[in-house]
Design a protein around this motif. Structure first.
Motif: not given
Length: 156
Positions: A35-41, A120-124, A135-136
């Protein structure tokens, strides 16, 4: 098993848009399992696979394109430990040791996160400061080190 063997070899990428260098927009993706974790590939390096081979394979697997130009490589391996809830699912590894690349999307590249096995479910596209905000927490030190290195080199 040595301590070194407890860290999963991994490749990670800071992807900048095809507007680079006039705009330094950095790709960040939202995980579909946390949940709500954004990261680099990023992703594991298979046994016998060269680091750059893994880079292009992971790009295809995670964002649906490998149409990038490699701009720079972080000069060393950098590691982090998994938090306990993730470490349980990643045994025998306690963390990852990563090789980072700064890559630019080519003009014709089309991002498609709806890959065969979506992560991933989203990106920006965001600024370097926004990366650190989104980021985490367990990756922040690594992200900050890598971003600061590329900034010092005049690349971000």
């Amino acid at each position: 098993m040595s301590k070194k063997d407890l860290y999963r070899p991994n490749v990670a990428m800071i992807i900048v848009s095809n507007n680079y260098p006039s705009k330094k927009e950095i790709f960040l993706a939202q995980r579909n399992d946390l949940l709500d974790v954004w990261q680099f590939p990023q992703g594991g390096i298979d046994e016998g696979e060269e680091v750059k081979e893994a880079l292009f394979r992971e790009l295809l697997e995670e964002i649906g394109t490998d149409e990038v130009e490699v701009i720079a490589e972080f000069p060393e391996w950098i590691s982090y430990d998994f938090p306990p809830r993730i470490a349980e699912t990643m045994r025998p590894f306690i963390g990852q040791t990563q090789r980072y690349f700064l890559v630019k999307l080519q003009e014709n590249a089309i991002i498609n996160i709806e890959t065969e096995k979506p992560e991933f479910c989203d990106y920006k596209f965001v600024t370097a400061d926004e990366v650190l905000y989104l980021s985490a927490s367990f990756k922040k030190d690594v992200y900050e080190s890598v971003i600061n290195y590329f900034k010092k080199e005049g690349l971000l």
